[in-house]
Design a protein around this motif. Structure first.
Motif, PDB file in Angstrom:
ATOM      1  N   GLY A  18     -12.766  -1.983   7.317  1.00  0.00           N
ATOM      2  CA  GLY A  18     -12.594  -3.405   7.547  1.00  0.00           C
ATOM      3  C   GLY A  18     -13.927  -4.108   7.577  1.00  0.00           C
ATOM      4  O   GLY A  18     -14.979  -3.494   7.382  1.00  0.00           O
ATOM      5  N   GLN A  35      -2.568  -7.901   7.950  1.00  0.00           N
ATOM      6  CA  GLN A  35      -2.091  -8.216   6.613  1.00  0.00           C
ATOM      7  C   GLN A  35      -0.586  -8.100   6.488  1.00  0.00           C
ATOM      8  O   GLN A  35       0.093  -7.511   7.326  1.00  0.00           O
ATOM      9  CB  GLN A  35      -2.722  -7.248   5.621  1.00  0.00           C
ATOM     10  CG  GLN A  35      -2.190  -5.818   5.762  1.00  0.00           C
ATOM     11  CD  GLN A  35      -3.037  -4.789   5.065  1.00  0.00           C
ATOM     12  OE1 GLN A  35      -4.179  -4.558   5.421  1.00  0.00           O
ATOM     13  NE2 GLN A  35      -2.462  -4.153   4.064  1.00  0.00           N
ATOM     14  N   ARG A  39      -0.549  -6.502   1.044  1.00  0.00           N
ATOM     15  CA  ARG A  39      -1.720  -7.351   0.929  1.00  0.00           C
ATOM     16  C   ARG A  39      -2.968  -6.607   1.414  1.00  0.00           C
ATOM     17  O   ARG A  39      -2.886  -5.493   1.929  1.00  0.00           O
ATOM     18  CB  ARG A  39      -1.523  -8.634   1.746  1.00  0.00           C
ATOM     19  CG  ARG A  39      -0.294  -9.449   1.390  1.00  0.00           C
ATOM     20  CD  ARG A  39      -0.294  -9.887  -0.061  1.00  0.00           C
ATOM     21  NE  ARG A  39       0.529 -11.049  -0.302  1.00  0.00           N
ATOM     22  CZ  ARG A  39       1.811 -11.033  -0.658  1.00  0.00           C
ATOM     23  NH1 ARG A  39       2.434  -9.883  -0.785  1.00  0.00           N
ATOM     24  NH2 ARG A  39       2.484 -12.149  -0.885  1.00  0.00           N
ATOM     25  N   ASN A  40      -4.126  -7.267   1.276  1.00  0.00           N
ATOM     26  CA  ASN A  40      -5.400  -6.705   1.719  1.00  0.00           C
ATOM     27  C   ASN A  40      -6.095  -7.706   2.628  1.00  0.00           C
ATOM     28  O   ASN A  40      -6.519  -8.774   2.176  1.00  0.00           O
ATOM     29  CB  ASN A  40      -6.299  -6.381   0.521  1.00  0.00           C
ATOM     30  CG  ASN A  40      -5.656  -5.409  -0.445  1.00  0.00           C
ATOM     31  OD1 ASN A  40      -5.005  -4.464  -0.037  1.00  0.00           O
ATOM     32  ND2 ASN A  40      -5.824  -5.644  -1.738  1.00  0.00           N
ATOM     33  N   THR A  42      -8.996  -7.665   3.961  1.00  0.00           N
ATOM     34  CA  THR A  42     -10.437  -7.848   3.771  1.00  0.00           C
ATOM     35  C   THR A  42     -10.771  -8.929   2.760  1.00  0.00           C
ATOM     36  O   THR A  42     -11.845  -9.532   2.841  1.00  0.00           O
ATOM     37  CB  THR A  42     -11.092  -6.529   3.327  1.00  0.00           C
ATOM     38  OG1 THR A  42     -10.407  -6.027   2.164  1.00  0.00           O
ATOM     39  CG2 THR A  42     -11.063  -5.499   4.435  1.00  0.00           C
ATOM     40  N   ARG A  63     -11.202  -7.967  10.188  1.00  0.00           N
ATOM     41  CA  ARG A  63     -10.090  -7.914   9.244  1.00  0.00           C
ATOM     42  C   ARG A  63     -10.165  -6.557   8.542  1.00  0.00           C
ATOM     43  O   ARG A  63     -11.127  -6.243   7.865  1.00  0.00           O
ATOM     44  CB  ARG A  63     -10.125  -9.086   8.265  1.00  0.00           C
ATOM     45  CG  ARG A  63     -11.387  -9.258   7.455  1.00  0.00           C
ATOM     46  CD  ARG A  63     -11.339 -10.584   6.682  1.00  0.00           C
ATOM     47  NE  ARG A  63     -12.281 -10.637   5.587  1.00  0.00           N
ATOM     48  CZ  ARG A  63     -13.542 -11.034   5.692  1.00  0.00           C
ATOM     49  NH1 ARG A  63     -14.011 -11.420   6.880  1.00  0.00           N
ATOM     50  NH2 ARG A  63     -14.324 -11.055   4.628  1.00  0.00           N
ATOM     51  N   TYR A  64      -9.154  -5.746   8.754  1.00  0.00           N
ATOM     52  CA  TYR A  64      -9.152  -4.390   8.223  1.00  0.00           C
ATOM     53  C   TYR A  64      -7.924  -4.194   7.330  1.00  0.00           C
ATOM     54  O   TYR A  64      -6.900  -4.855   7.480  1.00  0.00           O
ATOM     55  CB  TYR A  64      -9.154  -3.351   9.358  1.00  0.00           C
ATOM     56  CG  TYR A  64      -7.863  -3.289  10.139  1.00  0.00           C
ATOM     57  CD1 TYR A  64      -6.870  -2.375   9.808  1.00  0.00           C
ATOM     58  CD2 TYR A  64      -7.633  -4.150  11.210  1.00  0.00           C
ATOM     59  CE1 TYR A  64      -5.674  -2.334  10.512  1.00  0.00           C
ATOM     60  CE2 TYR A  64      -6.454  -4.100  11.920  1.00  0.00           C
ATOM     61  CZ  TYR A  64      -5.471  -3.197  11.564  1.00  0.00           C
ATOM     62  OH  TYR A  64      -4.286  -3.172  12.261  1.00  0.00           O
ATOM     63  N   ASP A  65      -8.060  -3.267   6.393  1.00  0.00           N
ATOM     64  CA  ASP A  65      -6.951  -2.944   5.505  1.00  0.00           C
ATOM     65  C   ASP A  65      -6.180  -1.747   6.051  1.00  0.00           C
ATOM     66  O   ASP A  65      -6.775  -0.746   6.456  1.00  0.00           O
ATOM     67  CB  ASP A  65      -7.464  -2.620   4.098  1.00  0.00           C
ATOM     68  CG  ASP A  65      -8.071  -3.830   3.406  1.00  0.00           C
ATOM     69  OD1 ASP A  65      -7.594  -4.950   3.675  1.00  0.00           O
ATOM     70  OD2 ASP A  65      -8.999  -3.656   2.596  1.00  0.00           O
ATOM     71  N   CYS A  69      -4.138   0.605   1.391  1.00  0.00           N
ATOM     72  CA  CYS A  69      -4.371  -0.763   0.906  1.00  0.00           C
ATOM     73  C   CYS A  69      -5.869  -1.054   0.835  1.00  0.00           C
ATOM     74  O   CYS A  69      -6.644  -0.568   1.662  1.00  0.00           O
ATOM     75  CB  CYS A  69      -3.725  -1.788   1.839  1.00  0.00           C
ATOM     76  SG  CYS A  69      -1.935  -1.675   1.963  1.00  0.00           S
ATOM     77  N   GLY A  70      -6.251  -1.850  -0.136  1.00  0.00           N
ATOM     78  CA  GLY A  70      -7.610  -2.377  -0.197  1.00  0.00           C
ATOM     79  C   GLY A  70      -8.690  -1.334  -0.103  1.00  0.00           C
ATOM     80  O   GLY A  70      -8.742  -0.370  -0.872  1.00  0.00           O
ATOM     81  N   SER A  72      -9.230   0.781   2.313  1.00  0.00           N
ATOM     82  CA  SER A  72      -8.898   1.938   3.151  1.00  0.00           C
ATOM     83  C   SER A  72      -8.333   3.093   2.326  1.00  0.00           C
ATOM     84  O   SER A  72      -7.745   2.905   1.262  1.00  0.00           O
ATOM     85  CB  SER A  72      -7.904   1.547   4.239  1.00  0.00           C
ATOM     86  OG  SER A  72      -8.484   0.640   5.150  1.00  0.00           O
TER      87      SER A  72
END
Length: 278
Positions: A18, A35, A39-40, A42, A63-65, A69-70, A72
């Motif tokens: 994140g 999220q 969604r993502n 970050t 803000r972390y995934d 996702c994203g 992570s």
């Protein structure tokens, strides 16, 4: 304002990543962003810009995934609401380790509201305020709505399924069978049956009754993913975005809600430490 990449482990020892957005001066409060389904956190515009706006008011945010996702690691197909809730608890633990007893505000989009609901008993003591953006709280009925809509679209794409008529066309037996499928594909990923088998009986609409005064509800009146009518509770503070879709990032939608949401989170009564909570 400073930006810092952060890594931490979830309950299954999977690395989540994140972004911390750190104010230049001593932080007076914190915020964690949650999220939606696929969604993502970050990179989404609403989270990036809100993090910057909060930092200008000395609110530090994360803000972390979620896993799969994203930024992570992990496999999205294994996503469940419970796994999202457990990851939220890991994020809160990391945040508290870094910033002590600051109040934490939560900004949750769509499925993120369900993760917060499932973790609510554990995080309630640290909550400052909450902004819900199109909260998908009524999973029980939403999943049935999606099933009917998708099935009818295959039969006749010109026939429109809405929140008001989908129950007329619901075959519960076929829906239950569909929840057990192992070959489902979301927008970008496979998604396993564990999510559907867990969520098909869950409705978190009343989960926040005891802290409703801390919540701002933001929703587009043309949201086709999570219809406004699906939210089974009317929060006292809410912003209905005219013409708004599910993500609410288009400029004409943005200006209807974003400044007010930032103001809600940065009023003086948001600030303080846990010892001042009532």
């Amino acid at each position: 304002m400073k930006i810092k990449l952060i890594e931490f482990k979830n309950q299954n020892n999977i690395t989540l990543r994140g972004i911390l957005t750190i104010s230049d001066d001593q932080p007076v409060a914190g915020a964690i962003f949650l999220q939606g389904f696929e969604r993502n956190a970050t990179v989404e515009k609403k989270f990036r810009q809100m993090a910057a706006s909060l930092a200008a008011q000395n609110v530090v945010s994360l803000r972390y995934d979620a896993s799969g996702c994203g930024l992570s690691d992990g496999d999205f197909a294994k996503t469940t609401i419970r796994s999202r809730a457990q990851e939220l608890l890991s994020a809160v633990s990391i945040f508290k380790r870094k910033y002590g007893d600051l109040k934490i505000n939560f900004v949750a989009h769509s499925l993120g509201a369900c993760a917060l609901a499932l973790a609510l008993d554990e995080v309630k003591p640290v909550i400052g305020k909450i902004v819900f953006i199109a909260p998908a709280l009524n999973q029980k009925n939403l999943l049935r709505f999606y099933f009917v809509r998708d099935a009818m679209n295959k039969l006749n794409s010109e026939f429109k399924i809405s929140w008001t008529n989908y129950k007329q066309y619901l075959d519960e037996e076929l829906f239950e069978k569909d929840c057990r499928r192992i070959d489902k594909i979301a927008r970008e990923n496979y998604i396993g049956p564990d999510y559907f088998l867990e969520a098909k009986d869950l409705d978190f609409s009343r989960s926040f009754d005891t802290i409703k005064e801390k919540i701002l509800h933001v929703h587009g009146d043309c949201d086709m993913s999570v219809p406004l009518e699906s939210v089974g509770i009317k929060f006292a503070r809410r912003i209905i975005v005219k013409g708004g879709d599910h993500d609410l990032e288009r400029p004409d939608f943005w200006q209807q809600w974003f400044p007010k949401a930032v103001d809600f989170l940065t009023k003086n009564d948001t600030f303080g430490r846990l010892s001042n909570l009532r």
